[in-house]
Design a protein around this motif. Structure first.
Motif, mmCIF file in Angstrom:
data_model
loop_
_atom_site.group_PDB
_atom_site.id
_atom_site.type_symbol
_atom_site.label_atom_id
_atom_site.label_comp_id
_atom_site.label_asym_id
_atom_site.label_seq_id
_atom_site.Cartn_x
_atom_site.Cartn_y
_atom_site.Cartn_z
ATOM 1 N N THR A 1 0.705 8.973 -0.754
ATOM 2 C CA THR A 1 -0.274 10.003 -1.119
ATOM 3 C C THR A 1 -0.887 10.627 0.127
ATOM 4 O O THR A 1 -1.022 11.858 0.216
ATOM 5 C CB THR A 1 -1.380 9.402 -2.009
ATOM 6 N N ALA A 2 -1.246 9.809 1.092
ATOM 7 C CA ALA A 2 -1.827 10.334 2.337
ATOM 8 C C ALA A 2 -0.838 11.223 3.071
ATOM 9 O O ALA A 2 -1.208 12.279 3.596
ATOM 10 C CB ALA A 2 -2.270 9.178 3.232
ATOM 11 N N SER B 1 -1.624 15.148 3.495
ATOM 12 C CA SER B 1 -1.815 15.644 4.861
ATOM 13 C C SER B 1 -0.779 16.707 5.200
ATOM 14 O O SER B 1 -1.090 17.694 5.881
ATOM 15 C CB SER B 1 -1.770 14.498 5.872
ATOM 16 N N LEU C 1 1.839 3.371 -2.323
ATOM 17 C CA LEU C 1 1.339 4.542 -3.049
ATOM 18 C C LEU C 1 0.254 5.259 -2.250
ATOM 19 O O LEU C 1 0.246 6.490 -2.162
ATOM 20 C CB LEU C 1 0.803 4.129 -4.421
ATOM 21 N N VAL C 2 -0.637 4.501 -1.650
ATOM 22 C CA VAL C 2 -1.700 5.095 -0.837
ATOM 23 C C VAL C 2 -1.110 5.804 0.376
ATOM 24 O O VAL C 2 -1.506 6.926 0.719
ATOM 25 C CB VAL C 2 -2.716 4.015 -0.403
ATOM 26 N N ILE C 3 -0.151 5.164 1.029
ATOM 27 C CA ILE C 3 0.484 5.753 2.206
ATOM 28 C C ILE C 3 1.231 7.025 1.828
ATOM 29 O O ILE C 3 1.112 8.055 2.499
ATOM 30 C CB ILE C 3 1.430 4.730 2.884
ATOM 31 N N ASP D 1 0.826 -1.210 0.000
ATOM 32 C CA ASP D 1 0.000 0.000 0.000
ATOM 33 C C ASP D 1 0.857 1.256 0.000
ATOM 34 O O ASP D 1 0.425 2.310 0.465
ATOM 35 C CB ASP D 1 -0.923 0.008 1.228
#
Length: 126
Positions: free
Chosen positions: A88-89, A93, A84-86, A82
């Protein structure tokens, strides 16, 4: 210093009790820190014992990141899956935090300049 540790642990304990009793989705120590902050505001400052205990803990703050680092190494495959998701977050943020901080700082600075201008005008007319 012992009193300081007692205060810190008591605030953490109260935070844990509140979170468990009210079934809040927050960590107990975070609620405990908020309680500590409220107590320090009411007290009007930081008692010497709490200051000594806090400074003593802060000297070893880097050691508290060791378990998180080990967790990153142990769960590398989950994080990579994960990633890419991490990433991006994290980026989003951080960007939102910087944006909100910048807007707030600009508003506070403008307010400060405005109040200073008003004070100067009052001195000039007084």
């Amino acid at each position: 210093m012992l009193f300081g540790f007692l205060v810190l642990l008591f605030c953490q304990f109260l935070g844990e009790l509140i979170v468990r009793y009210l079934d809040w989705p927050f960590p107990g120590p975070v609620v405990g820190m908020v309680l500590l902050l409220i107590g320090l505001i009411i007290n009007g400052g930081v008692p010497q014992g709490v200051r000594q205990a806090s400074e003593g803990l802060l000297t070893y703050l880097a050691l508290l990141f060791v378990p998180a680092g080990v967790g990153l190494m142990v769960h590398y495959r989950l994080i990579a899956a994960d990633g890419l998701v991490i990433a991006t977050a994290l980026v989003l943020s951080t960007a939102v935090t910087l944006l909100v901080t910048g807007v707030l700082l600009n508003k506070l600075a403008a307010k400060h300049i405005e109040s200073a201008d008003q004070a100067n005008e009052e001195k000039g007319h007084g």
